[in-house]
Design an enzyme around this catalytic site. Structure first.
Site, PDB file in Angstrom:
ATOM      1  N   HIS A  93       0.915  -1.188  -0.064  1.00 34.43           N
ATOM      2  CA  HIS A  93       0.150  -0.135  -0.070  1.00 34.43           C
ATOM      3  C   HIS A  93       0.887   1.155   0.180  1.00 34.43           C
ATOM      4  O   HIS A  93       1.830   1.476   0.707  1.00 34.43           O
ATOM      5  CB  HIS A  93      -1.014   0.101   1.047  1.00 34.43           C
ATOM      6  CG  HIS A  93      -0.357  -0.067   2.516  1.00 34.43           C
ATOM      7  ND1 HIS A  93      -0.247   1.197   3.116  1.00 34.43           N
ATOM      8  CD2 HIS A  93      -0.042  -0.846   3.362  1.00 34.43           C
ATOM      9  CE1 HIS A  93       0.354   1.054   4.403  1.00 34.43           C
ATOM     10  NE2 HIS A  93       0.609  -0.152   4.649  1.00 34.43           N
ATOM     11  N   GLU A 139      -4.983   1.495   2.728  1.00 34.84           N
ATOM     12  CA  GLU A 139      -4.916   0.489   3.854  1.00 34.84           C
ATOM     13  C   GLU A 139      -4.824   0.926   5.130  1.00 34.84           C
ATOM     14  O   GLU A 139      -5.336   0.256   6.155  1.00 34.84           O
ATOM     15  CB  GLU A 139      -3.460  -0.370   3.562  1.00 34.84           C
ATOM     16  CG  GLU A 139      -3.191  -1.787   4.417  1.00 34.84           C
ATOM     17  CD  GLU A 139      -2.738  -1.595   5.902  1.00 34.84           C
ATOM     18  OE1 GLU A 139      -2.660  -2.528   6.483  1.00 34.84           O
ATOM     19  OE2 GLU A 139      -2.173  -0.370   6.125  1.00 34.84           O
TER      20      GLU A 139
END
Length: 791
Positions: A93, A139
Site C-alpha cells: 500500500h 490500507e
C-alpha cells in the site's frame, strides 16, 4: 532505493489528500509506463486505476462497519503474451498514516514491487501464470482498498494465491508471520524459493490470537476473497512505526535487497508452479514451520508434527516409568520422590510470579516503561528477581526438606521432574491444536537424548567437568532456539507497549514475558542447584542487582523516552481540537463546547507531559457524556476501551472552512413497526458515525455492509467513512424497530468530521499547543467537529 526515496519525498499520503490520490498515483503510473516501455516481447503488461466504492464489517478493535467511496488502487498485470488463466497477487500500500512519510509502512514494499516488476518484465522467459501487482491506496483506512479490489475488480477472479507485504517496524528482516489458511504448498513454496528465510508459526499463532492490536490486508483476501496467501512484515524498530521518524534513510539498503531477493524468488516460483493452477487440489492441511537462526526454514505437515510430538512424549514417559520401576520394590518410593520434586519445581515457578507484584508497584508509583529506551533495565529488574526467587525456593528445599540426602540422586530426580513437566506440556499443547508445540518437543527430545548419553558418566563419576560440558552440549539446540525466539518476541512486543493504550500495564506484560522466559531457560538447570555446594554467592549477586535496579528505577533515573536522532523512542500523543454540539429531539442545541481532546498512547498518560505543559494535568480528565454513544467523543476508530483515560482542555470554538453537511432525507414507517431514517452526508475525507438505539428500540437493518448491523464491544454501533479526492454525497439509511411510546426518541446518532490534512487540519491554538510539547514526544494533532442528534 530510488523508488523509495521518491515516494517518501511526496510526504505523508493520507487517503483523500492530493499527495495520495494524485502525486503518489502519478508517480507510480510514470514508473510503470517506463518499465512497460523496456519490457521484452515475452510479456504483456496491463495497467488499471481502480476507484472502488463499497462497505463491509470488520471484527477489529472492538468491531465496526467500514464505508469507502472513490478510493484508489493502481493495478498492474504482468502475463505471457498469450494471456494466463491464473494469477498470483503481490500487494503493498502506498498510502500512509497522516503523520508519517511511511517509508517502511509501506513505501519500501511498493518500491520493492516496482523493482520486481521491472526485473520480471525484462526477462526473456515468459511466466506460466500472471503476476498481479496491487499498489493499494487505502490500507491505513483499515484495509479498505484491498476490499475494493478483491470484491470488485475483474482480475481478482483469477487470483489463486497472494503475497502481502507489510510493516510493524522500520527495516530489518521481513518476517513471515501468517500463511494459509491451510494450503501447505504455499509454505513449501516459500521454504524452497526464499533466499533469506525468516518465518515462524509461533508468530502466526501470536498474531492471530489478537494480542497485538494490528491487522493486515491478509485478512481481507482470506475472508472476502477466499484466497490463501503469505503475510510478511518488517518488524525491527517498532518504536518509530507510524511516526514522523519512519523515513527512507532509516531503512538499510541491505534490508531492501534482502526483501527483494526473497519476494522476487517466491513470486517467480509461484508464477511458474503447476500447483498454482490446481491450488484447490492442495488446499488441505496445515504446516509447522520455523526458521533456524535465519539460515533455513524447517517445515513439515502438522499431522506429522502431531505424531512426532506424541511419540516424543510417549518415549519420555516410557523413560520416566522405567526410572520409577528400578527397582520394582521401591517403585512407590521412587514415584513419591518424583512427584515431590515435580511439586517443588512447579512451586518455584509459581513463586516467580511474585515478580508481577514488583511490576504492579512500579506502575502504581508512576515509573512504568522505565525500560522502554533501556531494555536491559527490564532484565536487571524482573529477570534477576525471577531467577533469585526460583533459586531461593530450591535452596530452601535442599536445606530443610532434603537435608543430608544424596546430591547426585537429587540432581537426577529434579532432571526427571523437569522432563515430566515438559512432556505433559507437550501432550497437552499438542492436544489443544497449537503448532507451537514443536518448542516443547525440542525441550523433551534433546535433554532426554543428552541424559541417556551421559547417564553412565554421571552415575559413576558424578557432576564432573566432562559431565557438565556434555550436558551443556545436549541442551545447546533448545537453549539456542529459545533465546533466538525470545529475542524476536521481545523485539516485537516491547515497542507495542508504547502504543497499547492507557489501560494495559506494560510493566506487568513485560515482567510476565520475562518470567516465562526465565522459567523456560531455568527448567533443566534446577538440578544444578542440588548438585552445587552453595547458591549463596549467586543469590547475593542476583538480589544486589535487583535491589540496585529497583532503587534506580524508583528514583526516575531511567526516563522512558528518547529524542536521540539516531535511535528515537518517542512518546505518542494525539490531540484533536474539537467543537461539539448536542441536539435534542426537536433539533435544538442543548449543549455545546470546544476543547482540545488529548490521548496518550501508553499507560503513563500525561504524567511526563505535565511539567512541560502544566495545564494538561489530571484536573482536566475527560468526563463521559453517558447519554451519548462512545461518551460523546469524536473517536476516529472504536478504540475507546483501550483509552479510558483521556484529557479535555477547554479551547476556542473551531470553525472549519469546509464544514460537514448532514441532513435527514426521509423518515418512513416500515412494516412490523419499524422506522427507516435516510440521511445524506458530505464532508471531509474521514468521518465517523456513532449510533445508539434507545431502550426498547433495536437497530434491525441498514444500507451498510451486508445489511445486518453488528454492534461494537459495548453495544453501540460504529461506522468509519473515508473517500478519495472527490466523491458524491454519502447516502445511507438505518432501520429501527421501536416501541409504541417513545417520548425521548428511538435513537441517538452522532457524526464526527475529521480534518486530517489541508487548511482545516490545525487551528492556531492547536498548533501553538503542539509546539510546546517536548522533543521526545511524537505529538500529532488534527481538528474535528462532533454533532449528536436524537430521532
Amino acid at each position: 532505493r530510488g523508488y523509495l526515496d521518491n515516494i517518501t519525498a511526496i510526504g505523508p499520503r493520507t487517503v483523500g489528500s492530493p499527495e495520495n490520490e494524485v502525486l503518489a498515483v502519478n508517480y507510480l503510473l510514470e514508473q510503470i509506463r517506463a518499465i512497460e516501455r523496456e519490457s521484452t516481447e515475452a510479456h504483456k503488461i496491463s495497467v488499471d486505476v481502480q476507484r472502488p466504492t463499497g462497505s463491509f464489517h470488520l471484527n477489529f478493535v472492538g468491531g465496526f462497519t467500514s464505508y469507502y467511496a472513490n478510493i484508489t488502487n493502481v493495478v498492474v498485470k504482468l502475463e505471457p503474451r498469450n494471456g494466463a488463466e491464473n494469477a498470483v497477487l503481490s500487494n503493498c500500500h502506498f498510502d500512509s498514516v497522516p503523520n508519517s512519510p511511511g517509508a517502511s509502512d509501506d513505501a519500501v514494499s511498493c518500491a520493492v514491487m516496482l523493482e520486481i516488476l521491472n526485473t520480471l518484465s525484462k526477462s526473456s522467459e515468459p511466466l506460466q501464470h500472471a503476476v498481479i501487482f496491487l499498489f493499494n491506496g487505502a490500507e491505513e483506512n483499515i484495509l479498505q482498498a484491498s476490499h475494493g479490489f478483491i470484491t470488485q475488480h475483474e482480475w481478482a477472479k483469477s487470483i489463486r494465491a497472494f503475497i502481502n507485504l507489510e510493516a510493524a517496524g522500520v527495516g530489518g528482516k521481513e518476517l513471515v508471520f501468517q500463511t494459509g489458511p491451510e494450503n501447505p504448498w504455499l509454505v513449501e513454496a516459500y521454504v524452497t524459493a526464499a533466499k533469506h528465510p525468516f518465518a515462524s508459526v509461533v508468530a502466526q499463532e501470536v498474531f492471530q490470537s489478537g494480542i497485538i492490536p494490528a491487522d493486515t490486508d491478509f485478512r481481507i483476501y482470506r475472508d472476502f476473497g477466499n484466497v490463501p496467501g503469505i503475510d510478511l512484515a518488517f518488524i525491527e524498530n517498532g518504536y518509530i512505526y507510524h511516526t514522523k521518524y519512519d523515513t527512507s534513510d532509516r531503512i538499510l539498503t541491505d534490508s531492501i535487497q534482502r526483501a527483494g531477493d526473497n519476494i522476487l524468488s517466491v513470486l517467480k516460483y509461484l508464477a511458474t508452479s503447476d500447483k498454482l493452477a490446481k491450488s484447490f487440489e492442495y488446499r488441505h492441511g496445515n504446516v509447522v514451520f520455523f526458521d533456524v537462526l535465519g539460515l533455513f526454514v524447517v517445515a513439515y505437515p502438522a499431522r506429522v508434527g502431531t505424531i512426532m510430538n506424541y511419540i516424543t512424549a510417549a518415549v519420555a514417559f516410557l523413560y520416566l516409568s522405567k526410572k520409577v520401576l528400578q527397582p520394582k520394590t521401591r517403585a512407590i518410593h521412587n514415584l513419591k520422590k518424583l512427584f515431590i520434586a515435580f511439586g517443588f519445581t512447579l512451586l518455584s515457578w509459581v513463586c516467580t510470579l511474585a515478580v508481577l507484584i514488583v511490576a504492579v508497584f512500579i506502575s502504581v508509583i508512576g515509573r512504568s516503561l522505565s525500560w522502554y529506551t533501556h531494555f536491559y533495565v527490564s532484565v536487571f529488574l524482573y529477570g534477576t528477581a525471577a531467577a533469585a526467587m526460583l533459586i531461593l525456593v530450591h535452596t530452601l528445599a535442599k536445606k530443610f526438606f532434603y537435608k543430608n540426602m544424596n546430591e547426585q540422586y537429587l540432581g537426577d530426580t529434579f532432571f526427571d521432574a523437569s522432563l515430566m513437566i515438559w512432556s505433559i506440556a507437550l501432550a497437552v499443547i499438542t492436544q489443544m491444536g497449537f503448532f507451537s508445540a514443536f518448542i516443547c518437543t525440542l525441550w523433551v527430545a534433546f535433554p532426554l537424548l543428552a541424559k541417556l548419553m551421559i547417564h553412565k558418566e554421571f552415575s559413576q563419576e558424578g557432576a564432573t567437568m566432562k559431565f557438565v560440558m556434555m550436558y551443556m552440549l545436549g541442551m545447546f539446540v533448545p537453549y539456542l532456539y529459545t533465546i533466538y525466539l525470545s529475542w524476536t518476541v521481545f523485539e516485537m512486543f516491547t515497542p507495542v507497549m508504547g502504543r497499547s493504550g492507557s489501560e494495559v500495564q506494560p510493566d506487568l506484560v513485560l515482567a510476565g514475558l520475562i518470567v516465562v522466559v526465565t522459567v523456560i531457560l531455568s527448567s533443566y538447570f534446577i538440578n544444578f542447584i542440588y548438585l552445587v555446594k552453595s547458591t549463596k554467592t549467586t543469590l547475593i549477586a542476583l538480589t544486589t542487582v535487583f535491589v540496585v535496579t529497583l532503587i534506580l528505577v524508583c528514583s526516575g533515573i531511567f526516563f522512558p523516552y528518547s529524542s536521540d536522532a539516531a535511535n528515537p523512542r518517542p512518546k505518542r500523543v494525539f490531540l484533536q481540537h474539537t467543537s461539539r454540539r448536542f441536539h435534542d429531539l426537536d433539533g435544538n442545541v442543548v449543549k455545546s463546547d470546544s476543547g482540545i481532546w488529548i490521548n496518550g498512547f501508553d499507560y503513563t498518560g500525561m504524567s511526563h507531559i505535565t511539567p512541560h505543559v502544566p495545564e494538561i494535568n489530571d484536573t482536566i480528565r475527560t468526563p463521559c457524556e453517558e447519554q451519548a454513544p462512545f461518551c460523546g467523543l469524536p473517536w476516529i476508530l472504536p478504540v475507546h476501551l483501550m483509552f479510558w483515560k483521556t484529557w479535555y482542555l477547554p479551547a476556542q470554538e473551531f470553525f472549519p472552512r469546509s464544514p460537514i453537511h448532514f441532513k435527514v432525507l426521509s423518515k418512513e414507517l416500515m412494516p412490523w413497526n419499524s422506522v427507516r431514517l435516510s440521511f445524506e452526508v458530505s464532508g471531509p475525507s474521514h468521518m465517523s458515525v456513532y449510533i445508539r438505539p434507545h431502550e426498547g428500540s433495536a437497530l434491525s437493518a441498514w444500507s451498510l455492509g451486508d445489511g445486518m448491523p453488528i454492534a461494537t464491544v459495548g453495544g453501540d454501533y460504529f461506522v468509519f467513512y473515508s473517500r478519495g479526492l472527490q466523491a458524491a454525497p454519502w447516502h445511507f439509511w438505518v432501520e429501527l424497530t421501536a416501541p409504541e411510546k417513545h417520548s425521548d426518541g428511538i435513537v441517538s446518532l452522532a457524526i464526527a468530521a475529521h480534518y486530517l490534512f489541508g487548511e482545516d487540519q490545525q487551528s492556531p491554538q492547536l498548533h501553538a499547543l503542539l509546539e510546546r510539547f517536548p522533543n521526545w514526544t511524537f505529538s500529532f494533532g488534527w481538528s474535528s467537529t462532533y454533532d449528536l442528534f436524537v430521532f
